[in-house]
Design a protein around this motif. Structure first.
Motif, short mmCIF file in Angstrom:
data_model
loop_
_atom_site.label_atom_id
_atom_site.label_comp_id
_atom_site.label_asym_id
_atom_site.label_seq_id
_atom_site.Cartn_x
_atom_site.Cartn_y
_atom_site.Cartn_z
N SER A 228 -5.54 26.18 -40.88
CA SER A 228 -4.41 25.87 -39.71
C SER A 228 -3.17 25.86 -40.89
N ASN A 229 -2.05 25.71 -40.33
CA ASN A 229 -0.98 25.58 -41.00
C ASN A 229 -0.38 24.18 -41.10
N THR A 230 -0.63 23.43 -42.38
CA THR A 230 -0.57 21.98 -42.56
C THR A 230 0.57 22.00 -43.17
N GLY A 231 1.50 23.01 -43.29
CA GLY A 231 2.77 22.64 -44.12
C GLY A 231 4.09 22.26 -43.40
N GLY A 232 5.15 22.30 -44.14
CA GLY A 232 6.49 22.03 -43.31
C GLY A 232 7.21 22.84 -42.58
N SER A 233 6.83 24.17 -42.57
CA SER A 233 7.71 25.03 -41.64
C SER A 233 6.56 26.41 -41.08
N ALA A 234 6.90 27.29 -40.49
CA ALA A 234 6.15 28.03 -39.64
C ALA A 234 5.73 29.18 -40.78
N ALA A 235 4.62 29.88 -40.64
CA ALA A 235 4.34 30.88 -41.73
C ALA A 235 4.75 32.16 -40.94
N SER A 236 4.95 33.13 -41.79
CA SER A 236 5.09 34.28 -41.50
C SER A 236 4.14 35.46 -42.23
N GLY A 237 4.38 36.66 -41.63
CA GLY A 237 3.09 37.77 -42.17
C GLY A 237 3.59 38.37 -43.29
N VAL A 238 2.51 39.44 -43.72
CA VAL A 238 2.95 40.21 -44.85
C VAL A 238 2.44 41.82 -44.53
N SER A 239 3.29 42.74 -45.34
CA SER A 239 2.83 44.02 -44.88
C SER A 239 1.51 44.45 -45.47
#
Length: 899
Positions: A228-239
């Motif tokens: 899961s995303n446990t960080g302080g902001s939303a995650a983005s994708g990579v190419s």
């Protein structure tokens, strides 16, 4: 050190420990030598040494991985928001040879930015890197079974919370330290981990495998990667090359050798899920499914691509990705399948790759065994080995082949029973050396021949069988009816047993036979009954006829009134009169051929103090003589007799004795001095010392000896005293020399004197091989002694066995071969031998008992034996022409190393 590398190192360490398993603590390593030879009379003989037993001691050793050598080189790193928990995963492995408890503690660093709060250690029972329900009780130790067994390692999770005051980029270091409870000096303290405070997106990755440990070859492992995303902001994708748009890539390399049977599955809390595949180690990806099964070859990967635009994967959003992989049915035991997944994403500032914990399944050991007739084909099909017929009293031999049908090295115990064909024993393949301890370890597929010898009782009249069962040491459970498990058996049978034993005893009055054959009429007493005084002797001539079909010998005994005794003498000419000189007494007829007859005289000793008896006055017969087969106790015959008794005091020293002794040598006789008087007696005991200058010593207790005895008190009316006589023969006496010592008891009975004598007939025999064994254990291969008696040892220690074979007789021995088996749980180190007392002679060695060499072998396979002999005629072979003279000695030094 990144997490992936650290976990791979841990897996390799665990694999190395499994591959170098030590002998379990408490294992008995037993060793017994044997020898075959031909004695001076030309008879083939065997003898065995005493047994040396060494108990393997416990080695305390363990590891904690991943390692972090110090605070500046952590073995694993975790990032989380300030005020959030972090989870560090460790594997604790017992690398010793016995069960141990590892005490665990955590240590905070003093040179970092902060200390973690609320630290605790938890057991991760399924090794999935996550605290599941039921795993929330903190622990301070783990108890692990010995190396190489289920339960030898445990997964633990160390938790702690980053302080809420921590700022972005600050870190804190934590160490997991372990101490052996069995040996507190054994520790592992270099397992540092680092927690980093961050405000960026953080995607976690936790990997589980079900089952989590060893997997039966041919079965399937289910891998699940979640996070899961446990960080302080939303995650983005990579190419990702080959895929459209950007996204989060969960990637997993299929372990080499495993095969994925069907498409993986997955879900995500945000974005669009696509199952993707790579055949070039992740350089390019495709949504097109391959042909299943998709086999792991080091390059093939499966994955899940969560596509979306911008920062599309919010805080607390989660994902799950699962696939199955099948273990090859032919996988060798211990083949490891480590597996680690990665998650690639953009955290708002840079591309990041999160590595999951590593699962480390292995191909489970399959321990199975087969046993049957000699040869692989017999093992596969024949469960019964049958002999058509045998004679009762004979020994039959069965040869069987044991095979390790598992996929891993294994040892096997062999057991017999129940038996309906007599007493059976298991021997090594040479048929001479008793099998002590398990056979092995044998490699997968290896075979070993064993020999079972069964002594059929003389009473056996029907066929019978015995079951020979082989049981895996590592898998002692199973069923004989189930193939490929830990137990198998073969039946050893004899169809028909033929028996033929019978005897007839008859009175022989003045040389006139009372009749032969199975005739009850010849069992009644003849028309006379001797009259003797108390303490006197009544004589009864009789004959014994072997009316059976087999040679046999018979025990001579009597049923007499209380206190009476009997001595039996051979009557060589069958005339019913005691031979001159008086022969040595016997208690056995000796071997009588079928249909042959032997004559004897029973001398009935009436005790002093016996009440008067007048058989002619109507008293029933008061003596019986019983002839009993030594081969078959139910075969016997009884004849009746009678003795009239008068009351007269008397002293008796009985019985006469005979025996054999080597030169030099020692033999001990016992006599009973009986006072049949009606008052006490005081006696002196002495002997005439024989005719050849031998030493005769006397004792009342068997421990204090003197040249004669005096003042020996014996109570009246049947009181008795045991007299011990020890004969010491000097060296150089010829074989066959006989010495007769007459022991005399001279007793004062009131105002009278009474005497009696007993004879001791001792004959010198030659050709006696004495085999003794001793041992000492050394620390490893050093010269430091671990145990001077080899009673204990540790894995890796060297045990040195000393076997001494000595000709303690006065005749030559020939074709002397000493055999010593390689004990289970050991590896061969070396063998050497020295000789003394030979005229010339070369030590020869063999590993099969037939092919000989003057060069000692440098290798010896499990279950094999070393053979040592002396070539005295120079033909480089061992035959009956090779002589071991009297006093000659062969000393063998046999060294092995505990596994």
């Amino acid at each position: 050190m990144n997490k992936l590398f650290a976990l791979l190192v841990a897996a390799l360490i665990l694999f190395g420990a499994v591959m170098a398993q030590q002998t379990p603590a408490g294992t008995n390593i037993s060793n017994q030598a044997s020898a075959s030879y031909i004695d001076s009379a030309g008879q083939a003989r065997t003898t065995t040494s005493n047994q040396v037993i060494t108990v393997v001691q416990q080695v305390y050793s363990f590891t904690i991985t991943p390692n972090g050598t110090d605070e500046n080189s952590p073995g694993q790193t975790r990032s989380a928001l300030a005020g959030a928990p972090v989870y560090f995963t460790y594997t604790v492995s017992n690398t010793g040879n016995g069960t141990d408890t590892i005490n665990l503690t955590t240590v905070q660093d003093t040179g970092d930015n902060f200390d973690l709060s609320s630290t605790a250690i938890y057991l991760d029972a399924n090794c999935n890197g996550t605290l599941d329900p039921g795993e929330t009780a903190p622990i301070t130790s783990v108890t692990l079974t010995r190396q190489g067994t289920p339960g030898a390692s445990a997964c633990v999770i160390v938790t702690g919370t980053i302080p809420a005051s921590a700022t972005n980029g600050q870190f804190g270091n934590l160490n997991l330290s372990g101490t052996s409870a069995g040996n507190p000096s054994v520790t592992d303290t270099n397992n540092w981990a680092r927690a980093i405070a961050t405000t960026a997106a953080i995607l976690t990755a936790t990997k589980s495998a079900s089952p989590s440990g060893p997997v039966t070859p041919g079965s399937t492992i289910t891998y699940t990667i979640s996070g899961s995303n446990t960080g302080g902001s939303a995650a983005s994708g990579v190419s990702v090359t080959g895929l459209t748009g950007t996204g989060i890539l969960i990637s997993d390399t299929i372990p080499t050798g495993l095969s994925v049977p069907a498409a993986p599955t997955g879900t995500a809390g945000a974005g669009t899920v696509q199952i993707v595949y790579s055949t070039d180690s992740g350089a390019t990806w495709s949504t097109t499914a391959p042909t299943f099964p998709f086999v792991g070859n080091g390059s093939n990967r499966v994955g899940m691509f969560i596509s979306g635009s911008g920062a599309f994967f919010p805080q607390t959003a989660s994902y799950t990705f699962s696939f199955q992989a099948t273990v090859p049915a032919s996988a060798p035991a211990g083949t490891n399948y480590p597996n680690t997944a990665t998650v690639t994403y953009y955290d708002g500032t840079a591309n990041q790759t999160t590595t999951s914990n590593t699962t480390n399944n292995s191909a489970a050991s399959r321990y199975s065994v087969a046993i049957g007739g000699t040869g692989a084909s017999a093992i596969d099909g024949a469960d019964t080995q049958t002999l058509a017929s045998a004679f009762s009293g004979s020994t039959v031999t069965f040869n069987s082949t044991l095979q390790n049908t598992g996929n891993a090295p294994d040892s096997f115990t062999l057991s017999l029973g129940p038996s309906t064909i007599g007493t059976c024993s298991v021997y090594q393949s040479d048929g001479v050396t008793p099998l002590s301890g398990p056979v092995g370890p044998l490699a997968a597929g290896a075979t070993y021949n064993v020999v079972v010898r069964c002594a059929i009782p003389a009473s056996q009249t029907t066929g019978g069988s015995v079951t020979l069962t082989a049981t895996s040491v590592n898998n002692p459970s199973g069923s004989v009816a189930t193939p490929l498990d830990g137990v198998d058996a073969t039946t050893l049978a004899v169809t028909t047993v033929v028996s033929g034993y019978s005897v007839d005893a008859a009175h022989n009055t003045n040389g006139a036979s009372g009749g032969e054959g199975a005739d009850p009429a010849n069992d009644t007493r003849p028309g006379y009954n001797p009259a003797v005084n108390p303490g006197g002797v009544a004589y009864f001539p009789f004959e014994v006829s072997n009316t059976g079909a087999n040679p046999d010998s018979y025990t001579l005994s009597a049923s007499l009134p209380a206190g009476w005794t009997v001595v039996f003498y051979p009557d060589a000419d069958c005339n019913g009169v005691m031979d001159t000189p008086t022969p040595s007494p016997v208690t056995n007829t000796g071997l009588i051929s079928a249909s042959a007859t032997a004559c004897f005289i029973a001398a009935v000793q009436v005790p002093t103090g016996a009440a008067p008896v007048d058989v002619t006055a109507g008293t029933s017969d008061n003596v019986q003589f019983i002839v009993t087969s030594t081969t078959l106790g139910s075969v016997s015959d009884t004849i009746l007799g009678a003795v009239d008794v008068n009351l007269v005091a008397q002293i008796a020293l009985d019985p006469d004795r005979s025996g054999t002794v080597t030169s030099p040598g020692t033999i001990q006789y016992t006599h009973t001095l009986t006072n049949n008087s009606n008052t006490g007696a005081t006696c002196n005991i002495s002997g005439d010392g024989g005719s050849h200058g031998w030493t005769y010593q006397y004792s009342l207790d068997g421990s204090t000896w003197s040249a004669s005895l005096s003042g020996v008190s014996v109570a009246a009316n049947g009181g008795s005293q045991t007299i011990y006589v020890r004969v010491l023969t000097p060296a150089g006496q010829p074989i066959g020399r006989t010495d007769v010592n007459t022991v005399t008891a001279t007793c004062t009975v009131g105002s009278a004197t009474a005497t009696d004598t007993a004879s001791e007939t001792t004959t010198v025999v030659g050709g006696d091989l004495r085999l003794t064994k001793s041992g000492v254990s050394y620390v490893g291969s050093s010269t430091t002694v671990r145990d001077a008696n080899a009673a204990t040892a540790l894995p890796g220690d060297v045990i040195e066995y000393i076997v001494v074979a000595s000709n303690i007789g006065t005749g030559n021995l020939t074709q002397v071969v000493i055999t010593d088996p390689l004990p289970s749980y050991t590896n061969f180190v070396s063998v050497s031998a020295t000789i003394s007392g030979f005229t010339g002679g070369t030590v020869l060695y063999s590993t099969n008992g037939t092919t000989w060499s003057a060069t000692a072998p440098t290798t010896l396979s499990a279950g094999s034996s070393i053979y040592v002999a002396v070539d005295t005629n120079g033909d480089t072979n061992i035959t009956s022409a090779d002589v071991m003279p009297p006093s000659a000695t062969i000393t063998i030094t046999f060294r092995v190393q505990v596994q």
